[in-house]
Design an enzyme around this catalytic site. Structure first.
Site, PDB file in Angstrom:
ATOM      1  N   HIS A 191       0.920  -1.243  -0.021  1.00  0.00           N
ATOM      2  CA  HIS A 191      -0.049  -0.009  -0.015  1.00  0.00           C
ATOM      3  C   HIS A 191       0.941   1.208  -0.125  1.00  0.00           C
ATOM      4  CE1 HIS A 191      -2.808  -2.811   0.822  1.00  0.00           C
ATOM      5  NE2 HIS A 191      -3.800  -2.173  -0.019  1.00  0.00           N
ATOM      6  N   ARG A 298     -10.677   4.013  -1.066  1.00  0.00           N
ATOM      7  CA  ARG A 298     -10.160   3.268  -0.093  1.00  0.00           C
ATOM      8  C   ARG A 298     -10.332   4.081   1.457  1.00  0.00           C
ATOM      9  NH1 ARG A 298      -5.888   2.037  -4.196  1.00  0.00           N
ATOM     10  NH2 ARG A 298      -5.674   0.062  -4.502  1.00  0.00           N
ATOM     11  N   GLU A 433     -10.934 -10.532  -5.212  1.00  0.00           N
ATOM     12  CA  GLU A 433      -9.552 -10.491  -4.939  1.00  0.00           C
ATOM     13  C   GLU A 433      -9.218 -11.567  -4.364  1.00  0.00           C
ATOM     14  OE1 GLU A 433      -8.901  -6.888  -2.957  1.00  0.00           O
ATOM     15  OE2 GLU A 433     -10.465  -6.969  -1.444  1.00  0.00           O
ATOM     16  N   ASP A 457      -4.726  -7.931  -4.827  1.00  0.00           N
ATOM     17  CA  ASP A 457      -4.790  -9.039  -4.197  1.00  0.00           C
ATOM     18  C   ASP A 457      -4.921 -10.230  -4.734  1.00  0.00           C
ATOM     19  OD1 ASP A 457      -4.221  -8.382  -1.406  1.00  0.00           O
ATOM     20  OD2 ASP A 457      -6.207  -7.026  -1.464  1.00  0.00           O
ATOM     21  N   ARG A 467       2.259  -9.435  -1.632  1.00  0.00           N
ATOM     22  CA  ARG A 467       2.447  -8.432  -2.367  1.00  0.00           C
ATOM     23  C   ARG A 467       3.537  -7.242  -1.901  1.00  0.00           C
ATOM     24  NH1 ARG A 467      -3.528  -5.693  -1.963  1.00  0.00           N
ATOM     25  NH2 ARG A 467      -2.568  -3.759  -2.523  1.00  0.00           N
ATOM     26  N   CYS A 504     -10.285  -2.545 -10.504  1.00  0.00           N
ATOM     27  CA  CYS A 504     -10.093  -1.402  -9.881  1.00  0.00           C
ATOM     28  C   CYS A 504      -8.619  -1.633  -9.473  1.00  0.00           C
ATOM     29  CB  CYS A 504     -10.799  -1.010  -8.795  1.00  0.00           C
ATOM     30  SG  CYS A 504     -10.856  -2.182  -7.410  1.00  0.00           S
TER      31      CYS A 504
END
Ligand code: PEP
Ligand code: MG
Length: 581
Positions: A191, A298, A433, A457, A467, A504
């Site tokens: 993130h 988010r 996801e 994800d 990730r 997205c």
């Protein structure tokens, strides 16, 4: 000149002076002292050591008296470390032979000690690492070297260099002065990377240890397109990058002219091109850039960016601001996706061994209703101001989806009973996801109004690759054929049931991959605002048939590398303007 290679996570080029942060975010720039001042600098350190030593001794005596000798021994151990002859030898060498400032030498040597202790993977020694860092802080304070100023107090442009930057620290970077950043740790889909893109900060992560090699007053180039970081560039390199910067700026200016044109293929297929945001203030930039809506808000960043835990009113204000700003355009509010690399104020989860497989996202919300309810109330209340849609993240089982929907109904009833204005007829969607959700999509499709594929994800869970982990960054590939098959199947199920499906995840922000997704049947993409124009340019440069041909060919490949090479090649043919030289 030093050239480093890391993982490019946010495109663009940034050039500027380095600001090195230590592990705790203190600002300890590497400073050298003149050779003739080295002895004086070492004497300053000795005075600081004496002062810290005296304080530790007082602590030891006082604590032993109050809490017993065992507790007092904590300080005895720190005293022992402080007077360790090897420590003194190393500090002395750095200051008197390498002419480092005492503060920089202290920071580097003690951080290295702490890291070495932590690596031994022994809980007792890991605790000692904390002691080492504590001594570091005390010495730095004594030397008057730590500036506890937060990064927001900057007054000049800088490139931030750090071991690690959390998503919330990244969110707190002052965009007026921070031009870009690079970190020793971090992976491609973390993130921190997403926030960097949101802030349009060129960034490279996962470089590995390099901070030790940064010279005094270093100048840095961050090449966020290729993952290169250049310290103290030579004249030719600097000139090359200054030119790149200019080319990028002029491309950005040219693409901005697309703002009011629709995201439509040259043969007239209209694509909904929306934007992903983390903060309400970004809605303005989305409109400026002609976004068709907000495809992913988010909302957990409301938690990550504020000092106190947000109240229902805070949520309500934020959502109302976004939906009003978007003036009738759809706004997809994703409910809290906290946990794993996005932690809130209170420790909602004990230390987990596998946080990405742990209590995160919808799982965490469903177990913390005092957190979840205010958010759902705020969403339904803000919905009276415009086209709000709610979306649940990380749905894995039908039961989770039903629980979340049920809670939404309960909250609506509460609002109704209290006579508070709200709207309950808003579309309810879920993120796709987790591979299990794809497998069960023919059942989910009967219980939602829309889907949005979270490729970040989905790639992580399909490929079993964290990730945000730099060690397996090369394995984290959203174009892996296995991921592409799951995407294709999701689109197939959604289409067969006339249920809208968007993408997205970050995959849609890459122009070539966006064309692939369109070829696979996606008609709704949501991308970071900084990439809206590029993706629109790609869409407007191709026909539907060309996208389908791309998809047909890609689905025959066996490796992510083959897919990416082919996509780059096609982009070069179809939209050469977007391929950076
Ligand atoms: C995703 O997983 O693709 C996604 C869009 O959500 P996030 O990146 O916030 O996990
Ligand atoms: Mg996700």
């Amino acid at each position: 000149m030093i050239e480093l290679q890391g993982i490019p996570v946010s495109p663009g080029v940034a050039i500027g002076p380095a600001l090195v942060l230590d592990a705790d975010g203190y600002r300890i720039p590497r400073c050298l002292v003149a050779a003739e001042d080295a002895a004086g600098e070492f004497a300053r350190l000795t005075t600081a050591v004496d002062a810290v030593s005296a304080r530790l001794e007082t602590n030891r005596l006082e604590t032993s008296a109050v809490a017993g000798a065992n507790t007092g021994d904590i300080f005895a151990a720190q005293l022992q470390m402080l007077h360790d002859p090897r420590l003194h030898a190393e500090l002395g060498r750095r200051i008197q032979e390498d002419f480092q400032s005492s503060a920089y030498a202290v920071s580097r040597v003690l951080n290295n000690y702490a890291t070495a202790l932590r690596r031994l993977d022994n809980p007792l020694l890991a605790d000692r690492a904390e002691d080492v860092l504590d001594i570091e802080k005390q010495l730095l304070l004594e030397l008057g070297a730590v500036s506890r100023q937060p990064l927001s107090d900057l007054t000049e442009p800088v490139i931030v260099l750090s071991h690690v930057l959390t998503p919330s620290e990244t969110a707190g970077l002052d965009r007026r002065y921070v031009r870009g950043f690079c970190t020793e740790t971090g992976g491609p889909g973390g993130h921190t990377a997403i926030v960097a893109k949101g802030l349009e900060l060129p960034a490279v992560v996962g470089i590995g240890p390099f901070l030790d090699a940064i010279g005094s007053a270093a100048h840095v180039i961050v090449d966020g397109d290729r993952g290169r970081v250049i310290i103290d560039p030579d004249a030719a390199t600097l000139e090359h990058y200054q030119l790149r910067l200019q080319q990028r700026q002029s491309l950005t200016a040219r693409l901005a002219e697309l703002k009011d044109l629709p995201a439509e293929t040259s043969d007239g297929l209209r694509i909904q091109l929306s934007a992903n945001i983390e903060f309400p203030q970004e809605a303005h930039a989305c409109l400026e850039r002609g976004a068709d809506g907000i495809g992913l808000y988010r909302t957990e960043f409301l938690y990550l960016s504020s000092a106190d835990e947000p109240s229902e009113e805070d949520h309500y204000e934020a959502y109302s601001q976004v939906v009003r700003e978007m003036d009738g355009r759809p706004v997809v509010i994703r409910t809290l996706d906290l946990g794993a690399d996005k932690m809130g104020h209170r420790p909602l989860v004990e230390q987990e061994h596998n946080p990405f497989l742990g209590l995160r996202s919808i799982r965490l919300s469903l177990r913390n209703l005092d957190l979840f309810r205010p958010q759902l109330r705020a969403i339904l209340r803000a919905a009276v101001h415009g086209d709000i849609r709610v979306m649940f993240p990380l749905i894995t089982t039908i039961v989770e989806l039903r629980q979340a929907r049920m809670l939404l109904n309960v909250v609506a009833e509460d609002l109704s009973e209290s006579g508070i204005p709200y709207r309950s007829d808003i579309p309810v969607g879920m993120m796709v996801e987790v591979p299990a959700a794809v497998v069960m999509l023919d059942h989910f499709v009967r219980e939602v109004d829309f889907f949005s594929i979270g490729t970040n994800d989905l790639a992580q869970y399909t490929l079993a690759v964290d990730r945000s982990n730099e060690y397996v960054a090369d394995l984290y590939q959203s174009c892996d054929p296995a991921v592409l098959r799951l995407i294709a199947r999701s689109i197939e199920v959604a289409d067969a049931n006339d249920t809208p499906i968007a993408v997205c995840g970050e995959m849609s922000s890459n122009p070539a991959r966006a064309l692939l997704l369109i070829g696979l049947g996606v008609r709704n993409l949501s991308v970071p605002p900084s990439t809206l124009h590029r993706v629109k340019k790609a869409i407007r440069s191709v026909t539907m048939e060309q996208c389908q041909q791309i998809a047909e060919r890609v689905m025959k490949f066996q490796t992510a590398r083959d897919v990416d090479l082919y996509l780059l090649d096609r982009l070069g043919d179809l939209v050469p303007e977007l391929v950076l030289k």
